[in-house]
Design a protein around this motif. Structure first.
Motif, PDB file in Angstrom:
ATOM      1  N   SER A 298      -1.999 -27.852  62.216  1.00 12.73           N
ATOM      2  CA  SER A 298      -2.389 -27.626  61.022  1.00 12.73           C
ATOM      3  C   SER A 298      -3.056 -25.951  60.419  1.00 12.73           C
ATOM      4  O   SER A 298      -2.396 -25.556  59.557  1.00 12.73           O
TER       5      SER A 298
ATOM      6  N   SER B  54      -3.425 -25.714  46.490  1.00 11.97           N
ATOM      7  CA  SER B  54      -2.826 -26.540  47.581  1.00 11.97           C
ATOM      8  C   SER B  54      -4.260 -27.421  48.074  1.00 11.97           C
ATOM      9  O   SER B  54      -3.891 -28.506  48.309  1.00 11.97           O
ATOM     10  N   SER B  55      -5.556 -26.867  47.465  1.00 13.35           N
ATOM     11  CA  SER B  55      -6.570 -27.784  48.116  1.00 13.35           C
ATOM     12  C   SER B  55      -6.911 -29.044  47.144  1.00 13.35           C
ATOM     13  O   SER B  55      -7.247 -29.832  47.565  1.00 13.35           O
TER      14      SER B  55
ATOM     15  N   ALA C 107      -3.713 -30.494  46.179  1.00 15.10           N
ATOM     16  CA  ALA C 107      -2.439 -30.998  46.080  1.00 15.10           C
ATOM     17  C   ALA C 107      -2.127 -31.629  47.328  1.00 15.10           C
ATOM     18  O   ALA C 107      -2.832 -31.533  48.231  1.00 15.10           O
ATOM     19  N   SER C 108      -0.966 -31.875  47.642  1.00 15.43           N
ATOM     20  CA  SER C 108      -0.504 -32.496  48.839  1.00 15.43           C
ATOM     21  C   SER C 108      -0.611 -31.562  49.968  1.00 15.43           C
ATOM     22  O   SER C 108      -0.139 -32.349  51.055  1.00 15.43           O
ATOM     23  N   GLY C 109      -0.716 -30.605  49.792  1.00 18.82           N
ATOM     24  CA  GLY C 109      -0.786 -29.432  51.028  1.00 18.82           C
ATOM     25  C   GLY C 109      -2.229 -29.641  51.793  1.00 18.82           C
ATOM     26  O   GLY C 109      -2.157 -28.902  52.794  1.00 18.82           O
ATOM     27  N   CYS C 110      -3.140 -30.040  51.202  1.00 20.47           N
ATOM     28  CA  CYS C 110      -4.445 -30.030  51.530  1.00 20.47           C
ATOM     29  C   CYS C 110      -4.952 -30.477  53.040  1.00 20.47           C
ATOM     30  O   CYS C 110      -4.204 -31.420  53.387  1.00 20.47           O
ATOM     31  N   SER C 111      -5.764 -30.015  53.730  1.00 20.78           N
ATOM     32  CA  SER C 111      -6.049 -30.482  55.098  1.00 20.78           C
ATOM     33  C   SER C 111      -7.520 -30.152  55.261  1.00 20.78           C
ATOM     34  O   SER C 111      -8.087 -29.278  54.665  1.00 20.78           O
TER      35      SER C 111
END
Ligand code: NAD
Length: 300
Positions: free
Chosen positions: A180, A205-206, A208-212
């Motif tokens: 990640s 991104s936070s 959306a689908s790229g969040c981690s």
């Protein structure tokens, strides 16, 4: 409980101190004198050898660098296993390889002891604040018996399965974390070169689908996420050398089980390159410097 605590380093020192605060009698040993002195200052009773720390102990906790150290302490020349009274509770909280954890648990069982592998997540801050998460492998009975210890040092303990399962969970989790972080480093370096401000990419991104988890807590660019080491020149935190160790343990486990982990292998290679280049003492988020260094000047 009367507890022997072996390995009073960055993690073990504050963990032992928290057990003292929780009302336990803790006898500690470390090869390094400064670690012994620091722990003694926090209420841990210094012992002059692992065997001396273990005398009369109801439980033994180890927090050591790697599998070889843990093996030495339990089964080496002056190993404590042979010296302990039967049915002592043994908790190894170090991050070590799954194979050694399983072998040690089997060996301890032969001598009538119950052993848990219980690596932690949460870093030095978690150790100091007693907010660690323990990932535990072993028997349910031993897990219940160790609960007061986990409660004294952390805020969560999960029984992942039989012997070695705690180390297995830790290896999988940290492989995912390493991958990640490299993904974040690449995405934020690319974004900047495409003219997107890091704070804008984060805002998108936070949500959306790229969040981690790594994005929300350890974003490798400064000024956006308060808890990121990027705000402090990548002072660790969780050192890149430690991440390399964990990625290597994951690769060993992958080889033993014939599992294809191409991204895990690539992550190990990239952290290896970063550590070899002198970055081992920096936080693992500093791997973005490797990605930046490998990138060309970019288009104006
Ligand atoms: P550390 O190097 O600060 O402490 C290890 C201690 O073990 C040292 O004080 C060393 O002198 C002592 N030691 C080594 N061999 C010994 C022996 N035979 N007998 C007695 N003492 C001995 O390391 P740390 O940061 O405290 O990490 C300990 C473990 O926790 C490692 O397995 C690490 O992977 C894991 N861990 C660390 C972190 C972190 O953020 N530091 C987070 C999660 C897990």
């Amino acid at each position: 409980m009367r507890i022997a605590f072996i390995g009073l380093g960055n993690m073990g020192g504050p963990m032992a101190a928290n057990l003292v605060s929780a009302g336990h009698e803790v006898h500690g040993f470390d090869l390094a004198e400064p670690a012994m002195e620091r722990a003694a200052g926090l209420g841990v009773q210094p012992a002059h050898s692992p065997a001396a720390a273990c005398r009369g102990a109801e439980a033994v906790i180890t927090m050591l660098p790697a599998g070889q150290h843990v093996d030495d302490v339990y089964t080496g020349q002056d190993g404590v296993l042979a010296a302990l009274p039967r049915a002592t509770l043994l908790v190894d909280a170090s991050t070590i390889d799954v194979a050694t954890a399983r072998e040690l648990a089997a060996r301890a069982g032969v001598d009538g002891h119950q052993m848990l592998d219980a690596p932690v997540s949460g870093g030095v801050t978690g150790a100091e604040n007693a907010t660690l998460t323990f990932m535990v492998g072993g028997d349910q009975d031993a897990f219940e018996a160790a609960r007061p210890l986990f409660d004294g040092m952390g805020s969560k303990a999960v029984l992942a399965g039989g012997p070695g399962a705690g180390q297995a969970a830790k290896a999988c989790n940290n492989m995912l974390l390493g991958i990640s972080m490299i993904g974040l480093a690449e995405a934020f370096t690319l974004g900047e070169r495409l003219g997107i401000k890091p704070e804008t990419l984060f805002a998108i991104s936070s949500a959306a689908s790229g969040c981690s988890w790594a994005m929300l807590h350890h974003l490798p660019v400064p000024g956006i996420v308060e808890t990121s080491s990027a705000n402090r020149d990548f002072e660790p935190g969780f050192a890149a050398a430690m991440m390399l160790k964990d990625l290597t343990l994951a690769q060993e486990a992958a080889a033993e089980t014939g599992t294809a982990t191409p991204l895990g292998s690539l992550a190990q290679g990239l952290y290896g390159e970063f550590v070899e280049g002198g970055g081992g003492g920096l936080d693992y988020a500093a791997v973005i410097r490797l990605i930046q260094a490998r990138s060309g000047p970019g288009r104006a």
